[in-house]
Design a protein around this motif. Structure first.
Motif, PDB file in Angstrom:
ATOM      1  N   MET A   1       0.855  -1.195   0.000  1.00  0.00           N
ATOM      2  CA  MET A   1       0.000   0.000   0.000  1.00  0.00           C
ATOM      3  C   MET A   1       0.886   1.239   0.000  1.00  0.00           C
ATOM      4  N   THR A   2       0.716   2.114  -0.949  1.00  0.00           N
ATOM      5  CA  THR A   2       1.527   3.323  -1.042  1.00  0.00           C
ATOM      6  C   THR A   2       0.907   4.426  -0.228  1.00  0.00           C
ATOM      7  N   THR A   3       1.742   5.312   0.235  1.00  0.00           N
ATOM      8  CA  THR A   3       1.256   6.431   1.043  1.00  0.00           C
ATOM      9  C   THR A   3       1.740   7.731   0.452  1.00  0.00           C
ATOM     10  N   ASN A   4       1.004   8.745   0.682  1.00  0.00           N
ATOM     11  CA  ASN A   4       1.346  10.075   0.205  1.00  0.00           C
ATOM     12  C   ASN A   4       2.170  10.778   1.262  1.00  0.00           C
ATOM     13  N   PRO A   5       3.443  11.103   0.991  1.00  0.00           N
ATOM     14  CA  PRO A   5       4.287  11.720   2.019  1.00  0.00           C
ATOM     15  C   PRO A   5       3.792  13.080   2.447  1.00  0.00           C
ATOM     16  N   ASN A   6       2.963  13.725   1.615  1.00  0.00           N
ATOM     17  CA  ASN A   6       2.463  15.055   1.969  1.00  0.00           C
ATOM     18  C   ASN A   6       1.113  15.005   2.655  1.00  0.00           C
ATOM     19  N   LYS A   7       0.622  13.775   2.887  1.00  0.00           N
ATOM     20  CA  LYS A   7      -0.739  13.634   3.404  1.00  0.00           C
ATOM     21  C   LYS A   7      -0.917  14.281   4.765  1.00  0.00           C
ATOM     22  N   THR A  55      18.331  12.348  16.621  1.00  0.00           N
ATOM     23  CA  THR A  55      19.144  11.768  17.695  1.00  0.00           C
ATOM     24  C   THR A  55      19.329  10.265  17.535  1.00  0.00           C
ATOM     25  N   LEU A  56      18.572   9.673  16.608  1.00  0.00           N
ATOM     26  CA  LEU A  56      18.629   8.226  16.439  1.00  0.00           C
ATOM     27  C   LEU A  56      19.776   7.830  15.512  1.00  0.00           C
ATOM     28  N   THR A  57      20.249   6.636  15.714  1.00  0.00           N
ATOM     29  CA  THR A  57      21.250   6.099  14.789  1.00  0.00           C
ATOM     30  C   THR A  57      20.566   5.798  13.465  1.00  0.00           C
ATOM     31  N   PRO A  58      21.304   5.766  12.371  1.00  0.00           N
ATOM     32  CA  PRO A  58      20.685   5.499  11.062  1.00  0.00           C
ATOM     33  C   PRO A  58      19.858   4.219  11.037  1.00  0.00           C
ATOM     34  N   THR A  59      20.334   3.189  11.706  1.00  0.00           N
ATOM     35  CA  THR A  59      19.603   1.915  11.697  1.00  0.00           C
ATOM     36  C   THR A  59      18.272   2.042  12.430  1.00  0.00           C
ATOM     37  N   VAL A  60      18.295   2.639  13.622  1.00  0.00           N
ATOM     38  CA  VAL A  60      17.070   2.792  14.409  1.00  0.00           C
ATOM     39  C   VAL A  60      16.117   3.758  13.716  1.00  0.00           C
ATOM     40  N   ARG A  61      16.692   4.809  13.119  1.00  0.00           N
ATOM     41  CA  ARG A  61      15.837   5.778  12.425  1.00  0.00           C
ATOM     42  C   ARG A  61      15.085   5.118  11.276  1.00  0.00           C
ATOM     43  N   LYS A  62      15.764   4.233  10.556  1.00  0.00           N
ATOM     44  CA  LYS A  62      15.099   3.538   9.454  1.00  0.00           C
ATOM     45  C   LYS A  62      13.960   2.668   9.978  1.00  0.00           C
ATOM     46  N   ARG A  63      14.171   2.057  11.150  1.00  0.00           N
ATOM     47  CA  ARG A  63      13.105   1.244  11.746  1.00  0.00           C
ATOM     48  C   ARG A  63      11.915   2.116  12.152  1.00  0.00           C
ATOM     49  N   VAL A  64      12.213   3.286  12.725  1.00  0.00           N
ATOM     50  CA  VAL A  64      11.138   4.194  13.140  1.00  0.00           C
ATOM     51  C   VAL A  64      10.368   4.693  11.923  1.00  0.00           C
ATOM     52  N   GLU A  65      11.077   4.988  10.850  1.00  0.00           N
ATOM     53  CA  GLU A  65      10.401   5.427   9.629  1.00  0.00           C
ATOM     54  C   GLU A  65       9.494   4.322   9.084  1.00  0.00           C
ATOM     55  N   LEU A  67       7.992   2.162  11.013  1.00  0.00           N
ATOM     56  CA  LEU A  67       6.842   2.200  11.918  1.00  0.00           C
ATOM     57  C   LEU A  67       5.888   3.332  11.543  1.00  0.00           C
ATOM     58  N   MET A  68       6.447   4.455  11.102  1.00  0.00           N
ATOM     59  CA  MET A  68       5.612   5.578  10.682  1.00  0.00           C
ATOM     60  C   MET A  68       4.802   5.219   9.440  1.00  0.00           C
ATOM     61  N   GLN A  69       5.403   4.429   8.556  1.00  0.00           N
ATOM     62  CA  GLN A  69       4.671   3.955   7.381  1.00  0.00           C
ATOM     63  C   GLN A  69       3.505   3.060   7.805  1.00  0.00           C
ATOM     64  N   GLN A  71       1.972   3.198  10.679  1.00  0.00           N
ATOM     65  CA  GLN A  71       0.973   4.070  11.289  1.00  0.00           C
ATOM     66  C   GLN A  71       0.127   4.758  10.226  1.00  0.00           C
ATOM     67  N   SER A  72       0.766   5.194   9.152  1.00  0.00           N
ATOM     68  CA  SER A  72       0.039   5.849   8.069  1.00  0.00           C
ATOM     69  C   SER A  72      -0.954   4.886   7.421  1.00  0.00           C
ATOM     70  N   GLN A  73      -0.519   3.632   7.235  1.00  0.00           N
ATOM     71  CA  GLN A  73      -1.420   2.625   6.665  1.00  0.00           C
ATOM     72  C   GLN A  73      -2.596   2.350   7.605  1.00  0.00           C
ATOM     73  N   ARG A  74      -2.288   2.340   8.898  1.00  0.00           N
ATOM     74  CA  ARG A  74      -3.349   2.130   9.881  1.00  0.00           C
ATOM     75  C   ARG A  74      -4.350   3.279   9.834  1.00  0.00           C
ATOM     76  N   ASN A  75      -3.869   4.508   9.661  1.00  0.00           N
ATOM     77  CA  ASN A  75      -4.755   5.668   9.575  1.00  0.00           C
ATOM     78  C   ASN A  75      -5.675   5.570   8.358  1.00  0.00           C
ATOM     79  N   GLU A  76      -5.137   5.044   7.264  1.00  0.00           N
ATOM     80  CA  GLU A  76      -5.956   4.860   6.069  1.00  0.00           C
ATOM     81  C   GLU A  76      -7.048   3.823   6.321  1.00  0.00           C
ATOM     82  N   LEU A  77      -6.694   2.755   7.045  1.00  0.00           N
ATOM     83  CA  LEU A  77      -7.690   1.740   7.383  1.00  0.00           C
ATOM     84  C   LEU A  77      -8.785   2.320   8.279  1.00  0.00           C
TER      85      LEU A  77
END
Length: 335
Positions: A1-7, A55-65, A67-69, A71-77
């Protein structure tokens, strides 16, 4: 499922128009101040969000991003859920309306149920007149509810005997609902329909923006929301006739005259605003009629719903007592 980054981006230019309707009671200067404060708050949250990611390391930041994806999918649902729920509610409401029509016809004697012979109508016990439908159905149903019975005075009962139906519907192009009370022609007022409309800030949160009601056209001397007080003149007074004055009184029909927020800011001080807020918060009658009386009217009429309420209260009281006993035992064990 694709998300709109500007949504999720927020257009600050739209902030003023997005404020709750309650802000309309503020002056223009206060509203501007409120907008500025909200802007600063949003900027602060955005900076905090950005700072946390930095403040996050690149690896953790990628994981958080990731998770944000999610969350965005959950919001669409969730948005899809609300859309489908609205369609399901509309379908259910349409089916209920057909049943409510049948109920209306039986209550008001328009149709007869099977097993009752039209050639041998039932006679009233007191005056020998033919009983039509179910007399005083809505009055007795409402009186069985502990909230509504407190609002109905003895004077109100005579007028509510003419109540033949209550309907609830959504407010078009707005959040909220309206209640319609249909009356037979009666000696108290000219209206055949009295309406109470609730405008909500959100469909899923019971936050009332405002309420409006029908102006009741009372017949002379029949107003139930006021009473006339007569006082005999003092001895030796030049006035021989009794002194009369009109005073507001408790009545169910005050339900149709909800408190109104003044259009002019200067007319509303803090005390008036607080009083209006309290009155609006305490308006349980509308939701009680919508959620309990209309869907289960015959259960209230027979008393079954009231007994179920009492049973639920008893269960809750017993659960509270059990919790207290457990707490007492824990205290004793801890000694």
């Amino acid at each position: 499922m694709t998300t709109n980054p500007n949504k999720d981006q927020f257009q600050m230019s739209d902030l003023s128009s997005s404020l709750p309707a309650a802000a309309a009671a503020l002056s223009a200067e206060d509203r501007d101040g409120l907008v500025d404060a909200l802007k600063e708050k949003l900027h602060s949250l955005a900076r905090r969000h950005s700072n946390i990611l930095e403040t996050l390391t690149p690896t953790v930041r990628k994981r958080v991003e990731a998770l944000m994806q999610i969350q965005s999918q959950r919001n669409e649902l969730e948005a899809k859920f609300f859309e489908e729920r609205a369609a399901l509610e509309a379908k259910y409401q349409k089916q209920c309306e057909a049943l409510y029509t049948k109920r209306y016809e039986i209550v008001n004697g328009i149709v007869e149920v099977e097993g009752i012979s039209e050639a041998s109508p039932h006679q009233g016990e007191d005056n020998g007149t033919e009983e039509k439908g179910v007399p005083y159905f809505w009055l007795n149903a409402m009186k069985m509810n502990e909230i509504l019975t407190e609002e109905i005075s003895e004077r109100d009962e005579e007028a509510l005997k003419y109540l033949k139906d209550i309907k609830c519907s959504r407010v078009e192009d707005s959040k909220g609902f309206k209640l319609e009370f249909f009356f037979e022609p009666n000696p108290f007022f000219k209206n055949t329909v009295l309406v109470k409309t609730y405008h909500m800030l959100d469909d899923d949160e019971p936050i009332l923006e405002k309420a409006t009601g029908t102006h009741i056209e009372w017949h002379p001397g029949k107003c139930l929301t006021q009473k006339i007080l007569k006082k005999k003149p003092k001895k030796g007074s030049n006035y021989a006739k009794p002194i009369t004055r009109t005073e507001n009184c408790d009545s169910f029909f005050n339900f149709f005259n909800p408190p109104q927020v003044p259009d002019d800011d200067d007319e509303m001080d803090d005390d008036i605003a607080e009083d209006l807020h309290e009155q609006m918060e305490l308006d349980y009658i509308g939701s009680t009629i919508r959620d309990r009386i209309i869907p289960h009217a015959v259960s209230w009429f027979t008393g079954g719903a009231a007994q179920a309420d009492e049973f639920d209260d008893t269960v809750e009281d017993n659960e509270c007592d059990e919790d207290e006993d457990l707490d007492d035992n824990d205290d004793e064990d801890g000694k």
